[in-house]
Design a protein around this motif. Sequence first.
Motif, PDB file in Angstrom:
ATOM      1  N   VAL A 119       0.847  -1.194   0.000  1.00 49.85           N
ATOM      2  CA  VAL A 119       0.000   0.000   0.000  1.00 49.85           C
ATOM      3  C   VAL A 119       0.882   1.243   0.000  1.00 49.85           C
ATOM      4  O   VAL A 119       1.779   1.386   0.832  1.00 49.85           O
ATOM      5  CB  VAL A 119      -0.929   0.003   1.231  1.00 49.85           C
ATOM      6  N   MET A 120       0.602   2.154  -0.956  1.00 49.13           N
ATOM      7  CA  MET A 120       1.381   3.386  -1.065  1.00 49.13           C
ATOM      8  C   MET A 120       0.813   4.453  -0.135  1.00 49.13           C
ATOM      9  O   MET A 120      -0.247   4.276   0.482  1.00 49.13           O
ATOM     10  CB  MET A 120       1.390   3.852  -2.514  1.00 49.13           C
ATOM     11  N   GLU A 121       1.516   5.569  -0.040  1.00 48.75           N
ATOM     12  CA  GLU A 121       1.118   6.632   0.899  1.00 48.75           C
ATOM     13  C   GLU A 121      -0.283   7.154   0.607  1.00 48.75           C
ATOM     14  O   GLU A 121      -1.023   7.521   1.516  1.00 48.75           O
ATOM     15  CB  GLU A 121       2.122   7.789   0.834  1.00 48.75           C
ATOM     16  N   ASN A 122      -0.676   7.173  -0.646  1.00 47.69           N
ATOM     17  CA  ASN A 122      -2.002   7.686  -1.003  1.00 47.69           C
ATOM     18  C   ASN A 122      -3.103   6.640  -0.838  1.00 47.69           C
ATOM     19  O   ASN A 122      -4.251   6.869  -1.207  1.00 47.69           O
ATOM     20  CB  ASN A 122      -1.997   8.218  -2.436  1.00 47.69           C
ATOM     21  N   GLY A 123      -2.743   5.448  -0.350  1.00 42.63           N
ATOM     22  CA  GLY A 123      -3.732   4.403  -0.099  1.00 42.63           C
ATOM     23  C   GLY A 123      -3.934   3.447  -1.253  1.00 42.63           C
ATOM     24  O   GLY A 123      -4.652   2.447  -1.106  1.00 42.63           O
TER      25      GLY A 123
ATOM     26  N   ASN B 204      10.020   3.654  -0.919  1.00 40.72           N
ATOM     27  CA  ASN B 204      10.400   3.177   0.414  1.00 40.72           C
ATOM     28  C   ASN B 204       9.398   3.587   1.484  1.00 40.72           C
ATOM     29  O   ASN B 204       9.457   3.133   2.618  1.00 40.72           O
ATOM     30  CB  ASN B 204      11.809   3.622   0.795  1.00 40.72           C
ATOM     31  N   SER B 205       8.474   4.437   1.131  1.00 40.61           N
ATOM     32  CA  SER B 205       7.433   4.818   2.092  1.00 40.61           C
ATOM     33  C   SER B 205       6.267   3.816   2.101  1.00 40.61           C
ATOM     34  O   SER B 205       5.376   3.888   2.947  1.00 40.61           O
ATOM     35  CB  SER B 205       6.896   6.213   1.765  1.00 40.61           C
ATOM     36  N   SER B 206       6.267   2.899   1.131  1.00 39.71           N
ATOM     37  CA  SER B 206       5.164   1.942   1.031  1.00 39.71           C
ATOM     38  C   SER B 206       5.167   0.978   2.215  1.00 39.71           C
ATOM     39  O   SER B 206       6.218   0.649   2.784  1.00 39.71           O
ATOM     40  CB  SER B 206       5.270   1.135  -0.269  1.00 39.71           C
ATOM     41  N   GLU B 207       3.975   0.499   2.568  1.00 37.73           N
ATOM     42  CA  GLU B 207       3.830  -0.462   3.656  1.00 37.73           C
ATOM     43  C   GLU B 207       3.133  -1.717   3.127  1.00 37.73           C
ATOM     44  O   GLU B 207       2.484  -1.689   2.080  1.00 37.73           O
ATOM     45  CB  GLU B 207       3.029   0.148   4.811  1.00 37.73           C
ATOM     46  N   VAL B 208       3.265  -2.772   3.861  1.00 40.54           N
ATOM     47  CA  VAL B 208       2.598  -4.026   3.512  1.00 40.54           C
ATOM     48  C   VAL B 208       1.399  -4.214   4.431  1.00 40.54           C
ATOM     49  O   VAL B 208       1.481  -4.008   5.642  1.00 40.54           O
ATOM     50  CB  VAL B 208       3.566  -5.221   3.640  1.00 40.54           C
ATOM     51  N   GLN B 209       0.283  -4.598   3.817  1.00 44.97           N
ATOM     52  CA  GLN B 209      -0.941  -4.842   4.578  1.00 44.97           C
ATOM     53  C   GLN B 209      -1.335  -6.316   4.446  1.00 44.97           C
ATOM     54  O   GLN B 209      -1.386  -6.866   3.353  1.00 44.97           O
ATOM     55  CB  GLN B 209      -2.080  -3.948   4.077  1.00 44.97           C
ATOM     56  N   VAL B 210      -1.617  -6.945   5.588  1.00 50.99           N
ATOM     57  CA  VAL B 210      -2.070  -8.335   5.624  1.00 50.99           C
ATOM     58  C   VAL B 210      -3.578  -8.317   5.852  1.00 50.99           C
ATOM     59  O   VAL B 210      -4.057  -7.866   6.893  1.00 50.99           O
ATOM     60  CB  VAL B 210      -1.367  -9.130   6.743  1.00 50.99           C
ATOM     61  N   ASN B 211      -4.317  -8.789   4.860  1.00 48.82           N
ATOM     62  CA  ASN B 211      -5.782  -8.773   4.923  1.00 48.82           C
ATOM     63  C   ASN B 211      -6.307 -10.190   5.152  1.00 48.82           C
ATOM     64  O   ASN B 211      -6.210 -11.047   4.268  1.00 48.82           O
ATOM     65  CB  ASN B 211      -6.357  -8.210   3.617  1.00 48.82           C
ATOM     66  N   VAL B 212      -6.831 -10.441   6.331  1.00 51.74           N
ATOM     67  CA  VAL B 212      -7.317 -11.770   6.695  1.00 51.74           C
ATOM     68  C   VAL B 212      -8.789 -11.673   7.069  1.00 51.74           C
ATOM     69  O   VAL B 212      -9.186 -10.828   7.876  1.00 51.74           O
ATOM     70  CB  VAL B 212      -6.506 -12.360   7.870  1.00 51.74           C
ATOM     71  N   HIS B 213      -9.607 -12.531   6.464  1.00 48.12           N
ATOM     72  CA  HIS B 213     -11.055 -12.541   6.707  1.00 48.12           C
ATOM     73  C   HIS B 213     -11.522 -13.926   7.171  1.00 48.12           C
ATOM     74  O   HIS B 213     -12.629 -14.350   6.848  1.00 48.12           O
ATOM     75  CB  HIS B 213     -11.795 -12.119   5.440  1.00 48.12           C
ATOM     76  N   ASN B 214     -10.676 -14.609   7.921  1.00 44.74           N
ATOM     77  CA  ASN B 214     -11.043 -15.937   8.415  1.00 44.74           C
ATOM     78  C   ASN B 214     -12.176 -15.847   9.429  1.00 44.74           C
ATOM     79  O   ASN B 214     -12.349 -14.822  10.104  1.00 44.74           O
ATOM     80  CB  ASN B 214      -9.845 -16.615   9.096  1.00 44.74           C
TER      81      ASN B 214
END
Length: 745
Positions: free
Chosen positions: A130-134, A340-350
């Motif tokens: 996910v980038m800074e702008n979402g 380098n400002s990007s983040e990783v998002q873990v999306n879990v819907h268990n």
Amino acid sequence: MAGCGVRWQYILGAALSGALLLTAGILLGHYAIYKEPQTPEWLHSLSRDLDPALLEDFMNQVEAARIGQNLKDLSSKPHMATTKGDEELVQLILKAWRDPQTGLDSAMEGQYEVFLSFPDPEKPNSVAVVMENGSQAFISQETEKNLTADQADRDVVKPYAAYAPPGNPKGKLVYANQGKMSDYEYLVQQGIDLNGTIAITRYGGAGRADKAINGAKFGVVGVVVYTDPGDINDGKASATETYPYSWYLPPSGVERGSYNSHFGDLLTPYYPAKGFTYRIPEDQITGIPPIPTQPIGFEDAKTLICNLAGNPVAEAAWQGALGCVYHLGPGFRQDGLFPNSSEVQVNVHNYRRINTSSNVMGLIRGSVEPDRYVLYGNHRDSWVHGAIDPSSGTAVMLEISRVLGKMVKEGKLRAGCVCVFYFLWWGKFLCLSHLSATQEFYSKLQQRSVAYINVDIAVFANATLRAQGTPPAQSVIFAAVKTPAADSSLSVYENWKQHFSRNSSVYGVIPSLGSLGAGSDYASFIHYLGITSMDIAYTYDRSKTSARIYPAYHTAFDTFHYAETFIDPGFTSHQTVARTAGNVLIRLADALILPLNVSDYGETLQQMYSVAREAFQADLTHHNISLDPLWAAINRFQAAAAGLNQRIANLREEANPSPLDVRMVNDQLMLLERAFLNPRAFPEKYYYSHVIMASRSSSLATFPGLADAYDNAKEDGLWGEVHKQLTIVIQVIENAASILEPVAE
């Protein structure tokens, strides 16, 4: 006329008198002559030993082609626990076991209600950048690529980490190797602040759930798990080098799994998962990920890891085979695919729910000792098609039960003990069904069970036998494999010895019998009930591959095509496993004296003692803790085992040994394993009661509780716990020795 009648009266009287005298003489002569007492026929039947012709007949009837057809039928559709495909297998097995020509004496099913975890089919789990702008610069694939049409089946469950909680944490990405505690500690030592980060880890080293449990202790908020081609593919990573062109895992392959440190139902510890059972609150569950966790394929993992920033680079032992240098992070490098400002998002819907399904049990009734059970089992559910895990085991079990059932119907076989076949559900969710069955029938199984034979994954590959078990099982397995393999003049025993061998102080060079862990269907039988257990399979040549398991494990590529093409063409290794496991089953069920050698336990205990003495002696002496009582206990055990073996040898020399004497020594052989149980030895570990075979975190191959306590004491100084664990070991060995000693003593 009157005169004639008187004359016949005299004649008749004389004749009768003579007959009486003759009869008396015969009887007197018969009983006056001493004769050896005659053994009753029923005693002969009780003293009858195993018939080698019976074993040969069984072996000759096991057919590779039938096993192959079984496997094709079993793996034709995905059959994850409680799905339609899973329930169809229940009916398939019941039909086979109730067949009038080849069925067993009886077959039944029993229902349980177990706590499970599933992904939301409407909201696919994912890992995104996910980038800074979402906006999303990257998102992981929902499931494997469709390479052979099997992957496109609508019932293929999308990859997920069972029992991982739902959530959408976001943070800088760090590479944490295998997610061990030492791995996270290393990152901290490198000056990396783990608070609020997402960790990407590779399979291996630590249990699935532990990767997230360990990370959460350092402030990690989400975990991504992948299979590194360096660990499972011998470094092969391109699409042209992997399945369907070889047995190696394709880049999109994702290993699903149960992320649970314990085995058994999470809400009903120590109780069967029935409708009436008390269930603990969900917030009291331990051993599952406390943070969202999601597995991905190494194709997606490469995109993430190969763009990580960080200096220094990961050490050599942390490097894999993704085709780049692995950095630690946190975050991405400036010149890579992502800012380098990007983040990783873990999306879990268990989500979690309680579902109902059935165990299936079939049996052949024993003719001599119907209160003694020889158990044989595996699970039926799979993450997807499950051709290897577990359908290879199920295909073998169906063929064994077909041949034995046919022999029973033909009057050729009537085993002395009861042969019990367990076809259980939910092995994928860490042996839930086996544990529920052992909890429900705890007393009966513990008091009556001779041994448990597990054939879960029957064939990992087609190179050699791989057997695991408790030490007494070694003798019966060795006896069963000294015949040629299905496709070779070399015996299974000799082939096994060429691939896996050890130097025994008693026997010289012999095949190496592996130890039993915790992640398979035998776990509750050995660790909870203390039943002599074994696991039988065919596997690959370790000199030709470093794969930690067969590469398609728990993925959508574990299909019949994969099994037929790369694992066991012709199904001859399946046939060998069926012959071996069935041979062991018949020997255990029909031998006059159980073919279990308790002296082999003595050798194991001595080996474990030698490791402990070399590793611990100096520190223990410094803290006034002596290993001498342990050595004395082992000596007592070895003497008791030798004494029992001598009594058994004497019984074998008798023409008609007393059934009571035979029963007595068989009880000693059967109950030995129970003597090693101590339910208070490891209070923090559910169900682990076997002091000798319990899991351990220490790398030392010695007594598990003692080894772990010693490692901890080196850190926290609590040497009292070391003394306590030593006491527990001594107590169970003394207890085991007393089981083997003459009953009158």
